[in-house]
Design an enzyme around this catalytic site. Structure first.
Site, PDB file in Angstrom:
ATOM      1  CB  ALA A   1      -3.877 -18.071 -13.695  1.00 56.50           C
TER       2      ALA A   1
ATOM      3  NE  ARG B   1       0.799  -3.144 -10.967  1.00 57.57           N
ATOM      4  CZ  ARG B   1       2.097  -2.875 -11.051  1.00 57.57           C
ATOM      5  NH1 ARG B   1       2.770  -1.717 -11.069  1.00 57.57           N
ATOM      6  NH2 ARG B   1       2.875  -3.891 -10.753  1.00 57.57           N
TER       7      ARG B   1
ATOM      8  CE  LYS C   1       0.966  -9.588 -16.298  1.00 54.23           C
ATOM      9  NZ  LYS C   1       1.756  -8.911 -15.073  1.00 54.23           N
TER      10      LYS C   1
ATOM     11  N   GLY D   1      -2.599 -16.986  -5.561  1.00 53.72           N
ATOM     12  CA  GLY D   1      -1.042 -16.696  -5.224  1.00 53.72           C
ATOM     13  C   GLY D   1      -0.226 -17.813  -6.211  1.00 53.72           C
ATOM     14  CB  THR D   2       3.261 -17.563  -7.364  1.00 54.81           C
ATOM     15  OG1 THR D   2       3.676 -17.132  -6.118  1.00 54.81           O
ATOM     16  CG2 THR D   2       3.152 -16.333  -8.121  1.00 54.81           C
TER      17      THR D   2
ATOM     18  CD  GLU E   1       7.166 -12.281  -2.524  1.00 51.99           C
ATOM     19  OE1 GLU E   1       6.954 -11.288  -3.298  1.00 51.99           O
ATOM     20  OE2 GLU E   1       7.936 -13.375  -2.962  1.00 51.99           O
TER      21      GLU E   1
ATOM     22  CB  SER F   1       1.187  -3.283 -68.253  1.00 45.15           C
ATOM     23  OG  SER F   1       2.546  -3.195 -68.170  1.00 45.15           O
TER      24      SER F   1
END
Ligand code: UD1
Ligand code: CA
Length: 449
Positions: free
Chosen positions: A10, A15, A22, A80-81, A154, A387
């Site tokens: 998500a 960056r 991404k 957040g995760t 973290e 040809s």
């Protein structure tokens, strides 16, 4: 009881500085999120849930393309995760067994590692995948005694002493579904980032008297991609690995560093790949085939003994049977070439069925597109296409039939027939020389004036 997979995809990936989410950036001709899905497939998951947010619709399309049964859930705000995994709760409500969480920006996890993670669940309630980092940077740190894990801290929240720890969190973890969602419900966001950290579930589990363990893997496997530079070095790492693997599997690469592989390229034993060959997605080259220099292949199947290139292009749907020859400056798209068929020079064969041992001369073109619709060309076995024949599809040339050079074939040619679709030649004796004399004389008089 099966295992379920939750893939987090998500995040915006700011960056990358990109309009594309991404996880849709390509590594080895395959979107990052698909790498994660394919890695997870090693666990033979009963259910796959992908959490999308930024560019959700776009990501969902790619995910569903790869696995129509994958369940897409949306995380509207990236809090957040832990919050992200929490979005999968309803989708897994009736699904007993374990949940493995993977990150959509972490493409290199090996099947063996996921197996080890699952095996370790026999001894721990929560298992986290960790790695010893050469430079631990901003990764979360694992506070562990041996393989027993106490807590994950973290980077932003870590003390100097904790930052000195080099055992890091990959973010990948495995736990029983109901335990995991219970723990996630307890995660708070009073920390340096104000985010709900998935990694907090370890400390929460320990506080409940549950056990947590760590399985370690190679640092390269847990490489997460956050910038274009990281994407580029991940691509290099992938290519280096793919080349080594091909060499170890009995493939000859004359100049390994110039061959580009896709995530799913398959090359059989005794294939020979000459320099500067690019494999796009979905290519299978069977044993003993040769891909000559400067060829580009995608969505193609090349059978034993076939020779492709130099300078050939195989596009999606190119099916080459055994011993087919596709030579220089030839493009094949959505076409089947029967055993031993030859298209050696300067040709376009699209939307066609070419019989065994047919021979398509230099400059053969299947005129497959009328500007709106695509049409098929069928060429029978043993046919000889002179040809520069234009085959205006839909059209069929029968078995053992011939077309004269320079023909425009607009009507079907029966088996064994000769078709000539060109203007009759007119020859005027002496007129060539006379014309040249006249032109030269004109030039001479201009030069004088
Ligand atoms: C995370 C881990 C860290 C670990 C590192 C490994 C946490 C809190 N930290 O940090 O311990 O060392 O990965 O690479 O988990 N995502 C969402 N929704 C969100 C937030 C993130 O879907 O609300 C997705 C992202 O798109 C990404 C993945 O989760 O695919 C990881 O998120 P990211 O913000 O990159 O975590 P890190 O800070 O790298
Ligand atoms: Ca990350």
């Amino acid at each position: 009881m099966g295992i379920s997979l939750v893939i987090l995809a998500a995040g915006q990936g700011s960056r990358m500085d990109s309009d594309l989410p991404k996880v849709l950036h390509s590594l080895a001709a395959c979107p990052l999120v698909v790498h994660a899905m394919r890695a997870g497939r090693a666990l033979d998951p009963a259910r796959v849930v992908v959490v999308v947010g930024h560019g959700g619709e776009q990501v969902a399309r790619v995910v569903t393309d790869e696995d129509p049964e994958a369940i897409i859930v949306t995380q509207t705000e990236q809090l957040g995760t832990a919050h992200a995994v929490g979005q999968a709760r309803a989708a897994l409500e009736d699904q007993p067994g374990d949940v493995v969480v993977l990150y959509g920006d972490t493409p290199f996890i090996r099947p063996e590692t996921l197996d080890a993670l699952q095996t370790a669940r026999a001894s721990h309630d929560v298992v986290v995948l960790g790695f010893h980092a050469a430079d631990p940077g901003r990764y979360g740190r694992l506070l562990a005694h041996g393989d027993r894990l106490e807590r994950i801290v973290e980077f932003k929240d870590a003390t100097e002493d904790e930052r000195a720890i080099t055992l890091c969190s990959s973010g990948v973890l495995c736990a029983d579904r109901s335990t995991l969602f219970d723990l996630i419900a307890q995660v708070g966001n009073t920390n340096a980032s104000g985010e709900y950290y998935l990694t907090d579930v370890v400390g929460l589990a320990r506080a409940r008297g549950l056990t947590a363990g760590v399985v370690t893997c190679n640092e390269a496997e847990t490489l997460g991609i956050n910038t274009r530079a990281e994407l580029a070095s991940a691509e290099l790492a992938f290519q280096a690995h793919a080349r080594t693997e091909a060499l170890e599997n009995g493939v000859t690469l004359q100049a390994p560093d110039t061959v580009i592989f896709a995530q799913d390229t398959y090359l059989g034993r005794d294939c020979v790949v000459e320099p500067y060959v690019v494999f796009g997605p979905d290519v299978t080259v069977e044993s003993g085939a040769t891909i000559r220099a400067f060829s580009h292949l995608e969505g193609a199947h090349v059978s034993r003994g076939a020779v492709v290139g130099p300078y050939a292009r195989l596009r999606p749907g190119a099916e080459l049977a055994e011993d087919v020859r596709v030579g220089n400056f030839v493009e094949i798209k959505n076409a089947q070439l029967g055993e031993g068929a030859k298209v050696n020079h300067l040709s376009y064969v699209g939307d066609a069925d070419v019989g065994a041992h047919a021979n398509l001369g230099a400059g053969t073109v299947t005129c497959n597109y009328d500007g709106v619709f695509k049409h098929r060309t069928t060429i029978g076995q043993g046919a000889f296409i002179g040809s520069s024949t234009m085959l205006v599809a839909p059209v069929t040339v029968g078995a053992d039939a011939l077309t004269g050079s320079g023909s425009v074939i607009t009507r079907d040619v029966p088996d064994g027939a000769l078709a000539l679709g060109r203007a009759d030649q007119v020859t005027k004796p002496g007129l060539g020389a006379k014309l040249m004399d006249r032109l030269r004389a004109r030039k001479a008089s201009q030069n004088k004036g």
